[in-house]
Enzyme design. Structure first.
Site, mmCIF file in Angstrom:
data_model
loop_
_atom_site.group_PDB
_atom_site.id
_atom_site.type_symbol
_atom_site.label_atom_id
_atom_site.label_comp_id
_atom_site.label_asym_id
_atom_site.label_seq_id
_atom_site.Cartn_x
_atom_site.Cartn_y
_atom_site.Cartn_z
ATOM 1 N N LYS A 110 41.790 46.587 43.058
ATOM 2 C CA LYS A 110 42.695 46.383 43.822
ATOM 3 C C LYS A 110 43.105 46.049 45.634
ATOM 4 C CE LYS A 110 47.240 46.337 42.634
ATOM 5 N NZ LYS A 110 47.596 44.560 40.745
HETATM 6 N N1 GLU Z 1 48.233 41.768 40.610
HETATM 7 C C1 GLU Z 1 48.429 41.511 39.397
HETATM 8 C C2 GLU Z 1 48.016 42.637 38.250
HETATM 9 O O1 GLU Z 1 48.640 43.593 38.490
HETATM 10 C C3 GLU Z 1 47.373 40.162 38.206
HETATM 11 C C4 GLU Z 1 46.157 40.001 38.860
HETATM 12 C C5 GLU Z 1 45.394 39.654 39.219
HETATM 13 O O2 GLU Z 1 45.801 38.552 38.562
HETATM 14 O O3 GLU Z 1 44.178 39.418 39.063
HETATM 15 O O4 GLU Z 1 47.839 42.184 37.116
#
Ligand code: GLU
Length: 420
Positions: A110
């Protein structure tokens, strides 16, 4: 403010507590537990951005990779003034379990920047994104760590990241990021994917819990990319959406809100409040409405031991990451309220991100029907696996999802062994 402000709550402590209880149930060896409790890599960057008036402002950003044993790290980037390193760590760990529970070959990561993007002009935002992308360029890449949108980031921001990374290499590298515009290698269906996945999981949970979706009363907290699509799909499939909220406030109509009108108004004015035929209510009250289904689709730490005793829903579907604290989870379990966890419920986004990455690497693109069919298949299959585990163990959905996910990551970690 429709987000419930809770007392100091450390999301990473919550994530570790959830992991620990799964590790205990799985009887994981101490060494494996120690490895999986910690993020593998953490990058903090402090960088300057030139404002339009010529002044320089410093910003802080992070990129955390929790685990990469099942594949490249994967996870979104969040822009918010509330971003902290511990929040990014928690979100990275949740991504590891999320990718494992739907069995796509990614680890978890993240990113975040401490910024309110609404305080920046479009040019300032582009400069901030390009500089942050440059600062984290050493750790991201199509084979190593693939960012995507999250809270307050969008396809345009992904395009700038893709372009910045590509400029450094001298050729286009679309697979470095997902959630891009379709024009530069994005996938059909990606924008709607998380909400569509939440809808599919809600439908499956209603099936096994014997809740009829036809006329089921629903409240959705958050009306961003996830909450708005979820509300739209639930409305289209016969649910009665009685409560909605965004960052400015919450609205209620016990007979059902006209969701298409709400979408239309938000497109026009940027907010839900003032929608005809609705009354304004407190953000906190939205979570305590007499509904069948509650969908927290905003931020973490919204359902706590303070408000959990007042929640009346029969089913909670976690569209947001980490909306429920372990204390609230225990209260829901005691009250017979089923909670479908984030790592399963909102995995539709990263699942279509996986399709986008595969399409970019192959330079071969699928149509929206193919994307949605494949998404449906993975979500239903994953739900069924979690449901079978829940039955087998006589536990709740979160425990079942964690048992599956943590076991997969633990097996990959164990079989690869420790280098050197
Ligand atoms: N931000 C989204 C999540 O929390 C998508 C992450 C992604 O597609 O890599 O799952």
């Amino acid at each position: 403010m429709a987000i419930v402000e809770t007392e100091e709550l450390n999301p990473f402590a919550v994530a570790v507590e959830q992991f620990d209880s799964a590790a205990e149930r799985l009887n994981l060896p101490q060494g494996l537990r120690a490895i999986l409790r910690e993020p593998k890599r953490e990058l903090t960057v402090n960088f300057p951005v030139r404002r339009d008036d010529g002044t320089i402002q410093m910003y802080r950003g992070y990129r955390v990779q929790h685990n990469i044993n099942r594949g490249p790290a994967k996870g979104g980037i969040r822009f918010d003034t509330r971003v902290t390193l511990d929040e990014v760590r928690a979100l990275a760990m949740w991504m590891t379990w999320k990718c494992a529970v739907v069995n796509i070959p990614f680890g978890g990561a993240k990113g975040g920047v401490i910024v309110d993007p609404r305080t920046l002009s479009a040019r300032e935002l582009e400069r901030l994104v390009r500089r942050y992308a440059t600062e984290i360029a050493g750790v991201i890449g199509p084979e190593s760590d693939i960012p995507a949108p999250d809270v307050n980031t969008n396809p345009q921001i992904m395009a700038w990241i893709m372009d910045t990374y590509s400029m450094h290499h001298g050729y286009s590298i679309p697979a470095v990021v997902t959630g891009k515009p379709v024009a530069i290698g994005g996938s059909q269906g990606r924008v709607e994917a998380t909400g569509r996945g939440v809808f599919i999981i809600t439908r499956e949970a209603c099936r096994v819990l014997d809740i009829s979706m036809d006329g089921a009363a629903v409240a959705v907290q958050g009306f961003g990319n996830v909450g708005s699509v979820t509300a739209k799909l639930l409305h289209e499939h016969g649910c009665k959406v009685v409560g909605l909220s965004d960052m400015y406030g919450a609205i209620y109509n016990e007979h059902g809100i006209d969701v298409p009108a709400a979408l239309e108004q938000v497109k026009r004015t940027g907010r839900l409040t003032g929608l005809p035929d609705t009354e304004a209510i407190e953000g906190g009250a939205l979570l305590e409405l007499p509904v069948d289904i509650l969908v927290p689709a905003a931020l973490e730490g919204q359902l706590t031991h303070h408000n959990a005793p007042a929640v009346k829903a029969r089913l909670i579907v976690e569209a947001a990451n980490g909306p429920t604290t372990p204390e609230a989870d225990a209260i829901f379990h005691e009250h017979g309220i089923a909670v479908v966890p984030d790592i399963l419920a909102n995995a539709g986004g990263v699942t279509v991100s996986y399709f986008e990455w595969v399409q970019d690497l192959q330079r071969f693109f699928w149509n929206e029907g193919e994307i949605n069919n494949r998404l449906e298949h993975i979500m239903v299959q994953s739900f069924n696996a979690v449901e079978a585990k829940r039955e087998e163990q006589g536990c709740d959905f979160r425990t079942a999802a964690y048992l599956l996910a943590v076991a997969r990551v633990a097996e990959a970690t164990e079989v690869r062994g420790i280098y050197p």
